[in-house]
Write a protein that holds these residues in place. Structure first.
Motif, mmCIF file in Angstrom:
data_model
loop_
_atom_site.group_PDB
_atom_site.id
_atom_site.type_symbol
_atom_site.label_atom_id
_atom_site.label_comp_id
_atom_site.label_asym_id
_atom_site.label_seq_id
_atom_site.Cartn_x
_atom_site.Cartn_y
_atom_site.Cartn_z
ATOM 1 N N PRO A 178 95.972 -109.300 63.512
ATOM 2 C CA PRO A 178 95.029 -108.186 63.668
ATOM 3 C C PRO A 178 95.186 -107.453 64.993
ATOM 4 O O PRO A 178 95.645 -108.011 65.996
ATOM 5 C CB PRO A 178 93.665 -108.883 63.608
ATOM 6 C CG PRO A 178 93.933 -110.244 64.178
ATOM 7 C CD PRO A 178 95.315 -110.604 63.691
ATOM 8 N N TYR A 216 90.560 -100.423 52.564
ATOM 9 C CA TYR A 216 91.366 -99.573 53.445
ATOM 10 C C TYR A 216 90.706 -98.207 53.507
ATOM 11 O O TYR A 216 90.087 -97.746 52.538
ATOM 12 C CB TYR A 216 92.828 -99.488 52.985
ATOM 13 C CG TYR A 216 93.094 -98.732 51.711
ATOM 14 C CD1 TYR A 216 93.459 -97.387 51.730
ATOM 15 C CD2 TYR A 216 93.012 -99.365 50.471
ATOM 16 C CE1 TYR A 216 93.732 -96.692 50.564
ATOM 17 C CE2 TYR A 216 93.282 -98.681 49.292
ATOM 18 C CZ TYR A 216 93.639 -97.345 49.344
ATOM 19 O OH TYR A 216 93.906 -96.665 48.183
ATOM 20 N N VAL A 269 93.658 -97.626 57.792
ATOM 21 C CA VAL A 269 93.195 -98.831 58.476
ATOM 22 C C VAL A 269 92.776 -99.839 57.415
ATOM 23 O O VAL A 269 92.057 -99.488 56.470
ATOM 24 C CB VAL A 269 91.982 -98.513 59.379
ATOM 25 C CG1 VAL A 269 91.410 -99.791 59.980
ATOM 26 C CG2 VAL A 269 92.370 -97.540 60.468
ATOM 27 N N LYS A 270 93.229 -101.063 57.561
ATOM 28 C CA LYS A 270 92.777 -102.144 56.687
ATOM 29 C C LYS A 270 91.721 -102.961 57.434
ATOM 30 O O LYS A 270 91.919 -103.341 58.592
ATOM 31 C CB LYS A 270 93.938 -103.057 56.271
ATOM 32 C CG LYS A 270 94.968 -102.364 55.413
ATOM 33 C CD LYS A 270 95.946 -103.352 54.788
ATOM 34 C CE LYS A 270 96.801 -104.037 55.832
ATOM 35 N NZ LYS A 270 97.837 -104.911 55.187
ATOM 36 N N ILE A 271 90.610 -103.210 56.767
ATOM 37 C CA ILE A 271 89.511 -103.965 57.359
ATOM 38 C C ILE A 271 89.192 -105.144 56.454
ATOM 39 O O ILE A 271 89.049 -104.975 55.243
ATOM 40 C CB ILE A 271 88.253 -103.090 57.511
ATOM 41 C CG1 ILE A 271 88.558 -101.846 58.347
ATOM 42 C CG2 ILE A 271 87.114 -103.886 58.151
ATOM 43 C CD1 ILE A 271 87.429 -100.820 58.356
ATOM 44 N N TRP A 278 86.502 -108.619 56.503
ATOM 45 C CA TRP A 278 85.497 -109.383 57.240
ATOM 46 C C TRP A 278 84.958 -110.516 56.387
ATOM 47 O O TRP A 278 85.078 -110.511 55.158
ATOM 48 C CB TRP A 278 84.378 -108.503 57.791
ATOM 49 C CG TRP A 278 83.550 -107.714 56.835
ATOM 50 C CD1 TRP A 278 83.694 -106.408 56.521
ATOM 51 C CD2 TRP A 278 82.412 -108.174 56.082
ATOM 52 N NE1 TRP A 278 82.728 -106.015 55.620
ATOM 53 C CE2 TRP A 278 81.923 -107.076 55.339
ATOM 54 C CE3 TRP A 278 81.745 -109.402 55.972
ATOM 55 C CZ2 TRP A 278 80.823 -107.166 54.491
ATOM 56 C CZ3 TRP A 278 80.635 -109.504 55.129
ATOM 57 C CH2 TRP A 278 80.190 -108.387 54.401
ATOM 58 N N THR A 314 85.424 -110.158 61.809
ATOM 59 C CA THR A 314 85.974 -108.886 61.356
ATOM 60 C C THR A 314 87.371 -108.693 61.942
ATOM 61 O O THR A 314 87.562 -108.856 63.148
ATOM 62 C CB THR A 314 85.084 -107.708 61.795
ATOM 63 O OG1 THR A 314 83.756 -107.912 61.318
ATOM 64 C CG2 THR A 314 85.628 -106.400 61.261
ATOM 65 N N VAL A 361 90.947 -106.037 61.868
ATOM 66 C CA VAL A 361 91.437 -104.697 61.571
ATOM 67 C C VAL A 361 92.935 -104.648 61.824
ATOM 68 O O VAL A 361 93.434 -105.224 62.804
ATOM 69 C CB VAL A 361 90.735 -103.645 62.454
ATOM 70 C CG1 VAL A 361 91.362 -102.267 62.247
ATOM 71 C CG2 VAL A 361 89.247 -103.589 62.169
ATOM 72 N N THR A 386 96.153 -101.507 61.350
ATOM 73 C CA THR A 386 96.521 -100.162 60.916
ATOM 74 C C THR A 386 97.905 -100.194 60.271
ATOM 75 O O THR A 386 98.688 -101.111 60.478
ATOM 76 C CB THR A 386 96.519 -99.192 62.106
ATOM 77 O OG1 THR A 386 97.377 -99.694 63.142
ATOM 78 C CG2 THR A 386 95.119 -99.041 62.670
ATOM 79 N N TRP A 438 87.568 -96.406 67.678
ATOM 80 C CA TRP A 438 86.987 -97.714 67.946
ATOM 81 C C TRP A 438 86.424 -97.822 69.359
ATOM 82 O O TRP A 438 85.387 -98.461 69.571
ATOM 83 C CB TRP A 438 88.037 -98.789 67.712
ATOM 84 C CG TRP A 438 87.573 -100.200 67.947
ATOM 85 C CD1 TRP A 438 87.959 -101.028 68.948
ATOM 86 C CD2 TRP A 438 86.667 -100.949 67.133
ATOM 87 N NE1 TRP A 438 87.344 -102.252 68.831
ATOM 88 C CE2 TRP A 438 86.547 -102.222 67.718
ATOM 89 C CE3 TRP A 438 85.940 -100.657 65.974
ATOM 90 C CZ2 TRP A 438 85.731 -103.217 67.183
ATOM 91 C CZ3 TRP A 438 85.122 -101.644 65.440
ATOM 92 C CH2 TRP A 438 85.018 -102.899 66.048
#
Length: 236
Positions: A53, A136, A163-165, A167, A185, A187, A189, A202
């Motif tokens: 990440p 995403y 962006v891939k998130i 959590w 969480t 993240v 990119t 961010w």
């Protein structure tokens, strides 16, 4: 106290707040991309989806309640039941309100259901223990759209500009009547341009997002401990 003095105190407080916020944003910008996930306990489920990440935020709190109760409370909590969290969401929604959109759309109020309705998808789940959801998106736009992905496609997704998130919600047993509530969480990119845009987003926005995480911890603990006490009383 005289009005002039009150105004002076208010101006000083606002100035201190602005300085603190600026310092936070600058520090967040500087440390972006250096999350040091080894500082936190490993998470094999989350590692399957975002192993490297650019952001890795970990928050936890001990709860005097069994893990299944804590986990159920976490999935079903309404974040905006907290006035402070609701205020943060309201501030973030000001652009939408100015466009005439509702502050909060009609629909589910539980955290998991509301998150899925936004466009996240469930990536993995261990019953009564842990849940991983992901999406995403391009959060720097005024109108943000979230897109779910099947679990088997999430890790490899690399379409430029996103962006891939991912959590988690987790309840780790610490004994028969005690657990640790964890939310984490991550993240990542998909290309350099997305990284540049997300870093710029961010740095100023992370303060409110992370404050929501911190405030959710005692909210879960209070409700889980209340339910555990009620369940214990019902069995006597």
């Amino acid at each position: 106290m005289r009005p002039a003095r009150l105004l002076g105190y208010g101006a000083a407080a606002a100035g201190a707040g602005a300085l603190a916020y600026g310092a936070w944003s600058a520090a967040t910008w500087a440390r972006y991309g250096h999350p040091h996930p080894e500082r936190h306990p490993p998470d094999e489920l989350l590692d399957q989806f975002i192993p490297n990440p650019e952001v890795d935020e970990y928050h936890q709190l001990a709860v005097d309640a069994p893990a299944p109760i804590t986990f159920a409370v976490a999935k079903g909590m309404d974040l905006q039941a907290s006035p402070v969290i609701k205020g943060i969401f309201w501030l973030r929604a000001v652009p939408a309100l100015l466009r005439g959109e509702p502050f909060r759309h009609q629909g589910p109020r539980g955290l998991l259901e509301e998150t899925l309705a936004l466009g996240f998808g469930i990536l993995a789940e261990v019953p009564d223990r842990e849940l991983v959801v992901g999406t995403y998106t391009q959060p720097w736009h005024q109108q943000v759209t979230f897109h779910p992905l099947p679990p088997q496609q999430f890790a490899a997704f690399a379409e430029p500009g996103y962006v891939k998130i991912a959590w988690t919600l987790a309840a780790e047993p610490l004994g028969p009547d005690r657990s640790r509530f964890v939310t984490r969480t991550r993240v990542a990119t998909t290309d350099a341009e997305a990284q540049r845009r997300f870093r710029r987003y961010w740095a100023p926005m992370s303060a409110g997002i992370l404050l929501i995480r911190y405030l959710s911890l005692p909210t879960v603990r209070r409700e889980a401990e209340r339910r555990a006490t009620s369940a214990e009383g019902a069995t006597k």
